[in-house]
Design a protein around this motif. Structure first.
Motif, short mmCIF file in Angstrom:
data_model
loop_
_atom_site.label_atom_id
_atom_site.label_comp_id
_atom_site.label_asym_id
_atom_site.label_seq_id
_atom_site.Cartn_x
_atom_site.Cartn_y
_atom_site.Cartn_z
N ALA A 299 0.81 -1.22 0.00
CA ALA A 299 0.00 0.00 0.00
C ALA A 299 0.85 1.27 0.00
O ALA A 299 0.42 2.30 -0.53
CB ALA A 299 -0.94 0.00 1.20
N ASP A 300 2.05 1.20 0.57
CA ASP A 300 2.92 2.37 0.58
C ASP A 300 3.93 2.37 -0.57
O ASP A 300 4.76 3.28 -0.69
CB ASP A 300 3.65 2.50 1.93
CG ASP A 300 4.58 1.34 2.22
OD1 ASP A 300 4.73 0.41 1.39
OD2 ASP A 300 5.18 1.36 3.31
N GLY A 301 3.89 1.35 -1.43
CA GLY A 301 4.76 1.30 -2.61
C GLY A 301 6.21 0.98 -2.31
O GLY A 301 7.07 1.17 -3.18
N THR A 302 6.51 0.46 -1.13
CA THR A 302 7.91 0.19 -0.77
C THR A 302 8.31 -1.27 -0.90
O THR A 302 9.48 -1.61 -0.76
CB THR A 302 8.21 0.64 0.67
OG1 THR A 302 7.43 -0.16 1.57
CG2 THR A 302 7.94 2.12 0.87
N ARG A 303 7.33 -2.15 -1.17
CA ARG A 303 7.62 -3.59 -1.27
C ARG A 303 6.83 -4.19 -2.43
O ARG A 303 5.77 -3.69 -2.81
CB ARG A 303 7.26 -4.32 0.01
CG ARG A 303 8.09 -3.84 1.20
CD ARG A 303 7.99 -4.74 2.40
NE ARG A 303 8.63 -6.03 2.19
CZ ARG A 303 9.95 -6.26 2.28
NH1 ARG A 303 10.77 -5.27 2.52
NH2 ARG A 303 10.44 -7.46 2.10
N LEU A 304 7.38 -5.28 -2.95
CA LEU A 304 6.75 -6.03 -4.03
C LEU A 304 6.74 -7.51 -3.67
O LEU A 304 7.75 -8.04 -3.20
CB LEU A 304 7.54 -5.85 -5.33
CG LEU A 304 7.29 -6.88 -6.45
CD1 LEU A 304 5.89 -6.73 -7.02
CD2 LEU A 304 8.34 -6.73 -7.54
N ARG A 305 5.61 -8.16 -3.89
CA ARG A 305 5.57 -9.62 -3.88
C ARG A 305 5.35 -10.03 -5.32
O ARG A 305 4.29 -9.75 -5.89
CB ARG A 305 4.46 -10.17 -3.00
CG ARG A 305 4.44 -11.71 -3.05
CD ARG A 305 3.33 -12.29 -2.20
NE ARG A 305 3.22 -13.71 -2.37
CZ ARG A 305 3.87 -14.63 -1.64
NH1 ARG A 305 4.69 -14.25 -0.69
NH2 ARG A 305 3.69 -15.91 -1.88
N TRP A 306 6.37 -10.66 -5.92
CA TRP A 306 6.21 -11.18 -7.27
C TRP A 306 5.99 -12.68 -7.19
O TRP A 306 6.52 -13.35 -6.32
CB TRP A 306 7.40 -10.83 -8.17
CG TRP A 306 8.71 -11.42 -7.75
CD1 TRP A 306 9.69 -10.82 -7.02
CD2 TRP A 306 9.20 -12.74 -8.05
NE1 TRP A 306 10.75 -11.68 -6.83
CE2 TRP A 306 10.47 -12.87 -7.46
CE3 TRP A 306 8.69 -13.84 -8.75
CZ2 TRP A 306 11.24 -14.03 -7.55
CZ3 TRP A 306 9.44 -14.99 -8.84
CH2 TRP A 306 10.70 -15.07 -8.25
N GLU A 307 5.16 -13.18 -8.08
CA GLU A 307 4.87 -14.61 -8.18
C GLU A 307 5.01 -15.01 -9.63
O GLU A 307 4.39 -14.42 -10.51
CB GLU A 307 3.45 -14.91 -7.71
CG GLU A 307 3.17 -14.54 -6.28
CD GLU A 307 1.71 -14.76 -5.91
OE1 GLU A 307 1.15 -15.81 -6.27
OE2 GLU A 307 1.14 -13.86 -5.28
N GLY A 308 5.83 -16.03 -9.88
CA GLY A 308 6.00 -16.53 -11.24
C GLY A 308 4.76 -17.29 -11.70
O GLY A 308 4.12 -17.98 -10.92
N LEU A 309 4.44 -17.14 -12.97
CA LEU A 309 3.32 -17.86 -13.59
C LEU A 309 3.89 -18.70 -14.73
O LEU A 309 5.04 -18.52 -15.13
CB LEU A 309 2.28 -16.87 -14.10
CG LEU A 309 1.73 -15.89 -13.05
CD1 LEU A 309 0.86 -14.83 -13.72
CD2 LEU A 309 0.96 -16.63 -11.97
N GLY A 310 3.12 -19.60 -15.27
CA GLY A 310 3.59 -20.42 -16.38
C GLY A 310 4.79 -21.26 -15.97
O GLY A 310 4.74 -21.95 -14.95
N GLU A 311 5.88 -21.18 -16.74
CA GLU A 311 7.09 -21.97 -16.45
C GLU A 311 7.69 -21.63 -15.09
O GLU A 311 8.40 -22.44 -14.51
CB GLU A 311 8.14 -21.77 -17.54
CG GLU A 311 7.78 -22.42 -18.85
CD GLU A 311 8.90 -22.29 -19.87
OE1 GLU A 311 10.05 -22.03 -19.49
OE2 GLU A 311 8.59 -22.45 -21.07
N SER A 312 7.44 -20.44 -14.59
CA SER A 312 7.99 -20.00 -13.30
C SER A 312 7.02 -20.22 -12.14
O SER A 312 7.27 -19.74 -11.04
CB SER A 312 8.34 -18.51 -13.36
OG SER A 312 9.33 -18.28 -14.34
N ALA A 313 5.92 -20.94 -12.38
CA ALA A 313 4.91 -21.15 -11.34
C ALA A 313 5.55 -21.76 -10.10
O ALA A 313 6.43 -22.62 -10.18
CB ALA A 313 3.80 -22.06 -11.85
#
Length: 108
Positions: free
Chosen positions: A29-43
């Motif tokens: 919400a404050d734009g200081t962190r990211l949670r990335w999740e791989g999809l497809g081959e990176s699932a």
């Protein structure tokens, strides 16, 4: 003076890269962190990372982070056009390797 809240703060995007990779990127919400999740081959791959953020132009953001693996990722996110220029680097067999890609964002 406080920096403006990034336009991606509190949002989630499907990020599709020109090399076929795709990710679900959820920003704090404050734009200081990211949670990335791989999809497809990176699932199944994911990580929660702290971000370095700078405004480039109205609704255009430079965003960078380093992953546990040592991969560095730098994005220029254009939220007006929903496009990204991304440069990532990693340690290869003969030294540091880098790739430049383009991608699209779809609000999720």
């Amino acid at each position: 003076m406080n920096a403006p809240l990034p336009g991606f703060a509190g949002r989630t995007y499907l990020f599709e890269v020109d090399n076929g990779a795709s990710f679900r990127n959820s920003y704090s919400a404050d734009g200081t962190r990211l949670r990335w999740e791989g999809l497809g081959e990176s699932a199944g791959q994911y990580e929660d990372v702290p971000l370095h953020v700078a405004a480039v132009a109205p609704n255009v953001w430079f965003v960078s982070w380093t992953e546990r693996s040592g991969i560095t990722v730098s994005h220029v996110m254009d939220l007006n056009a929903l496009t990204v220029k991304v440069f990532w680097t990693w340690e290869g067999e003969t030294g540091r390797v880098g790739e430049l890609h383009t991608g699209t964002l779809t609000p999720a």
